[in-house]
Design an enzyme around this catalytic site. Structure first.
Site: not given
Length: 284
Positions: A80, A128, A224
């Site tokens: 992402h 992801d 992330s």
């Protein structure tokens, strides 16, 4: 502003969008006073270079996402992070502790290729995971080392297992960068329990953690892509959390790395190492 969403049941049988806190969602606001925070919640600064596998992915000179080194030419991060960013414009920094200060240990690379999982679903964050091929070979040493992956298709750590997650996200809601790499201890949460908190939107290739008590502890935006390390292996990859970081009502969610080990090494083997003049090294 880039963001990620998941669908949750609506009140009348329809579906509503739930905004997820991901690295891509808030980092563009990183220089705006009073923006929502993006930080390791309830953590502490680690001893410099004690997590030598950590990588910082930056765009336009600003840290954007985390990652970790598994091979002298390859870094693992979150898919992402590149949903609306051109990977060729990004840089990967290895051997860093304080990103805002020059350090002789730092090694900086451009991204020669970014390979997101072919089944990545932005709406749900399923699969992801992304592999970043560096434009050169990392020089391994005390400040730059590889992180081991779990065995392929290995069962996730048992509920209650203590793990650690690290990152360079802000340490306040007012754009205050951390003095260095931050880390927090969290515990594995049973996936079925976690899934009930997320309205049944999770899948078996995900992993969850919580603080283990009433304190807010966990990751947030700009973390992330970083690893969840349990027993010296990267069992998780930071994917998304709730609106309030570290909130036990919406546990932190990771990509379960063991489900993708075969894919990871298939990609690495299928691609030649650019600029390599010697033997490539991978973590085993």
């Amino acid at each position: 502003m880039p963001s990620s969403t998941a669908m949750v049941p609506g009140t009348r049988g329809g579906w509503h969008c739930l905004v997820l806190t991901t690295a891509a969602a808030l980092t563009q606001l990183m220089w705006l006073p009073g923006c929502c925070g993006s930080y390791i919640v309830g953590g502490h600064e680690v001893t410099p270079h004690s997590r030598p596998y950590m990588a910082s992915v930056s765009f336009e000179g600003h840290h954007y996402c985390g990652g970790f080194l598994i091979h002298t030419h390859w870094v693992v991060s979150a898919a992402h992070c590149f949903s609306d960013r051109d990977p060729s414009m990004g840089l990967v920094v290895l051997g860093a502790h304080a990103l805002l200060a020059p350090e002789p240990t730092q090694q900086t690379f451009s991204i020669a290729a970014a390979v997101s999982h072919p089944d990545f679903q932005p709406a749900t964050q399923a699969n992801d995971i992304c592999l970043l091929r560096l434009n050169g070979s990392a020089v391994l040493g005390p400040a730059v080392r590889l992180l081991r992956l779990p065995r392929r298709n290995a069962k996730p750590p048992a509920a209650g297992t203590r793990c650690h997650v690290s990152g360079w996200g802000f340490v306040s809601d007012f754009e205050e960068p951390p003095p260095g790499l931050m880390e927090v201890e969290v515990r594995i949460l049973d996936l079925s329990v976690c899934n009930s908190s997320w309205q049944g939107q999770l899948n078996p290739a995900m992993l969850c953690t919580h603080s283990g008590d009433r304190r807010r502890r966990g990751f947030c935006s700009a973390d992330s892509g970083g690893p969840l390390v349990c027993g010296r292996r990267a069992h998780g990859l930071v994917s998304f959390s709730g609106l309030w970081c570290g909130d036990p009502k919406t546990p932190d969610v990771y990509t379960q790395v063991s489900a993708f080990v075969t894919w990871i090494w298939d990609v690495v083997r299928a691609s030649s190492s650019p600029g390599s003049t010697g033997r490539s090294v991978r973590a085993v």
